[in-house]
Design a protein around this motif. Structure first.
Motif, PDB file in Angstrom:
ATOM      1  N   ARG A   1       0.827  -1.208   0.000  1.00  0.00           N
ATOM      2  CA  ARG A   1       0.000   0.000   0.000  1.00  0.00           C
ATOM      3  C   ARG A   1       0.865   1.263   0.000  1.00  0.00           C
ATOM      4  N   ILE A   2       1.972   1.214   0.730  1.00  0.00           N
ATOM      5  CA  ILE A   2       2.871   2.367   0.750  1.00  0.00           C
ATOM      6  C   ILE A   2       3.434   2.611  -0.644  1.00  0.00           C
ATOM      7  N   ILE A   3       3.845   1.556  -1.321  1.00  0.00           N
ATOM      8  CA  ILE A   3       4.411   1.691  -2.666  1.00  0.00           C
ATOM      9  C   ILE A   3       3.370   2.226  -3.645  1.00  0.00           C
ATOM     10  N   LYS A   4       2.145   1.730  -3.544  1.00  0.00           N
ATOM     11  CA  LYS A   4       1.091   2.178  -4.459  1.00  0.00           C
ATOM     12  C   LYS A   4       0.644   3.601  -4.169  1.00  0.00           C
ATOM     13  N   GLY A   5       0.760   4.023  -2.916  1.00  0.00           N
ATOM     14  CA  GLY A   5       0.302   5.363  -2.545  1.00  0.00           C
ATOM     15  C   GLY A   5       1.401   6.385  -2.629  1.00  0.00           C
ATOM     16  N   ASN A   6       2.076   6.445  -3.759  1.00  0.00           N
ATOM     17  CA  ASN A   6       3.265   7.280  -3.858  1.00  0.00           C
ATOM     18  C   ASN A   6       2.990   8.775  -3.867  1.00  0.00           C
ATOM     19  N   ASP A   7       1.855   9.209  -4.453  1.00  0.00           N
ATOM     20  CA  ASP A   7       1.692  10.655  -4.528  1.00  0.00           C
ATOM     21  C   ASP A   7       1.391  11.188  -3.131  1.00  0.00           C
ATOM     22  N   LEU A   8       1.784  12.426  -2.904  1.00  0.00           N
ATOM     23  CA  LEU A   8       1.716  13.013  -1.572  1.00  0.00           C
ATOM     24  C   LEU A   8       0.445  13.810  -1.345  1.00  0.00           C
ATOM     25  N   ALA A   9      -0.497  13.760  -2.277  1.00  0.00           N
ATOM     26  CA  ALA A   9      -1.761  14.464  -2.083  1.00  0.00           C
ATOM     27  C   ALA A   9      -2.623  13.714  -1.074  1.00  0.00           C
ATOM     28  N   GLN A  10      -3.605  14.424  -0.540  1.00  0.00           N
ATOM     29  CA  GLN A  10      -4.534  13.790   0.399  1.00  0.00           C
ATOM     30  C   GLN A  10      -5.249  12.626  -0.279  1.00  0.00           C
ATOM     31  N   PRO A  11      -5.168  11.428   0.289  1.00  0.00           N
ATOM     32  CA  PRO A  11      -5.822  10.283  -0.339  1.00  0.00           C
ATOM     33  C   PRO A  11      -7.332  10.332  -0.167  1.00  0.00           C
ATOM     34  N   GLY A  12      -8.056   9.612  -1.019  1.00  0.00           N
ATOM     35  CA  GLY A  12      -9.491   9.523  -0.860  1.00  0.00           C
ATOM     36  C   GLY A  12      -9.838   8.620   0.307  1.00  0.00           C
ATOM     37  N   LEU A  13     -10.534   9.156   1.303  1.00  0.00           N
ATOM     38  CA  LEU A  13     -10.930   8.382   2.478  1.00  0.00           C
ATOM     39  C   LEU A  13     -12.443   8.220   2.494  1.00  0.00           C
ATOM     40  N   TYR A  14     -12.925   7.373   3.358  1.00  0.00           N
ATOM     41  CA  TYR A  14     -14.331   6.987   3.324  1.00  0.00           C
ATOM     42  C   TYR A  14     -15.031   7.341   4.628  1.00  0.00           C
ATOM     43  N   ASP A  15     -16.105   8.107   4.529  1.00  0.00           N
ATOM     44  CA  ASP A  15     -16.832   8.524   5.725  1.00  0.00           C
ATOM     45  C   ASP A  15     -17.445   7.346   6.464  1.00  0.00           C
ATOM     46  N   ALA A  16     -17.749   6.275   5.743  1.00  0.00           N
ATOM     47  CA  ALA A  16     -18.405   5.127   6.366  1.00  0.00           C
ATOM     48  C   ALA A  16     -17.407   4.071   6.833  1.00  0.00           C
ATOM     49  N   ASP A  17     -16.120   4.398   6.832  1.00  0.00           N
ATOM     50  CA  ASP A  17     -15.080   3.496   7.333  1.00  0.00           C
ATOM     51  C   ASP A  17     -14.954   2.214   6.521  1.00  0.00           C
TER      52      ASP A  17
END
Length: 326
Positions: free
Chosen positions: A293-309
């Motif tokens: 997940r760290i490797i795939k999440g390389n860009d430093l922008a705010q990631p898309g998160l989910y309000d419903a967890d």
């Protein structure tokens, strides 16, 4: 581009250093150059997890001026593509480094020739630790599901966000003064919130409020729940997200749940990362998912998160798969 990954914890004893070593080993094993940096000033022990003797010059030598460049401190490990910068080497005063030395360390970290620079930070929310954590908007907080660990993880995130807003403005500025006034008040149990603080900055100028909001919106802090015993621990993690979203105004990304591994101390005795000591154990398998997940999440922008967890629900599914075995 060098990607800096600070790894912190609100309290000691949650396995942060063992996770730092294993993630460094796993990311390097996938073909990326990694430099592990021991920035637990006054309590450096990352060397014991990667099999490097504690007799090399380290961060303490940089702090006292006997070494002028972090790159000169890099030593090899037994693992391909994984390198190491030792900690203080028991040099007195290393934990109380001057501000200009801290600035120099942060500057030099970004100049290291590596794909990833992983920072193993000290536990707690001292200014030094928080400032190192703020060197990237994609820092990782390690916690266990114990109530005190969750509470301290929240305290660390809150302290980091306060420090971020404080340092967004020059010394002696009215904005800094307003932040200091807010720091003297309690947020919990009152109507005060970070959003209220941002509105206070807006009373000084719209530009000040917008600047602070942009910084907060650009954060993508991530959380690892370590030493878990059951899927119920993930539900406890949801409380950390809930209180952080309510009081701080940011949402945390959960990137992994690591099951408790009773023999983890044996990996330290063998001077190996857990992922190398027992690569097939459930904890190592989970750490492998986190490394991916760290490797795939390389860009430093705010990631898309989910309000419903939904991402927490996904961790439960992953836990069941790990428990079921191959």
């Amino acid at each position: 581009m060098t990607r800096i990954i600070p790894i912190a914890s609100g309290k000691g004893g949650v396995g942060k250093t063992l996770i730092s070593a294993s993630l460094g080993h796993l990311i390097a094993s996938r073909g990326h150059t990694v430099v592990l940096v021991d920035l637990d000033l006054g309590g450096a022990n990352l060397h014991s997890c990667v099999g490097v003797p504690n007799n090399n010059p380290g961060i303490g030598n940089y702090i006292n001026g006997s070494v002028s460049n972090l790159e000169d401190l890099i030593v090899d490990t037994r693992y391909s593509r994984l390198y190491f910068i030792p900690g203080d080497q028991m040099i007195p005063g290393a934990a109380n480094l001057p501000y200009y030395r801290k600035v120099g360390i942060i500057r030099d970290l970004g100049r290291l020739v590596a794909d990833y620079v992983i920072l193993d930070l000290g536990a707690g929310a001292s200014y030094n630790t928080v400032d190192f954590f703020l060197s990237s908007p994609r820092g990782i907080v390690v916690t266990s599901a114990e109530p005190t660990a969750i509470l301290n993880a929240y305290g660390f995130v809150k302290a980091a966000c306060y420090r971020l807003i404080l340092r967004a403005f020059p010394r002696k500025s009215p904005e800094r003064q307003r932040v200091h006034e807010y720091l003297s008040s309690r947020i919990e149990g009152s109507q005060l919130s970070f959003n209220g603080l941002l509105r206070e900055l807006g009373s000084i100028s719209t530009e000040s409020e917008n600047h602070a909001r942009e910084l907060m919106e650009g954060l993508g802090y991530r959380v690892i729940i370590n030493m878990g015993r059951s899927g119920d621990d993930i539900d406890l993690g949801a409380r950390l997200r809930q209180v952080t979203r309510k009081n701080v105004g940011i949402s945390l990304e959960y990137i992994g749940y690591v099951p408790r591994y009773e023999d983890s101390y044996k990996s330290i005795l063998s001077k190996k990362p857990l992922s190398a000591f027992d690569p097939e154990c459930p904890a190592s398998v989970s750490l492998g998912h986190i490394a991916g997940r760290i490797i795939k999440g390389n860009d430093l922008a705010q990631p898309g998160l989910y309000d419903a967890d939904e991402d927490l629900d996904g961790l439960k599914d992953e836990l069941e798969q790990i428990a079921a075995g191959p």
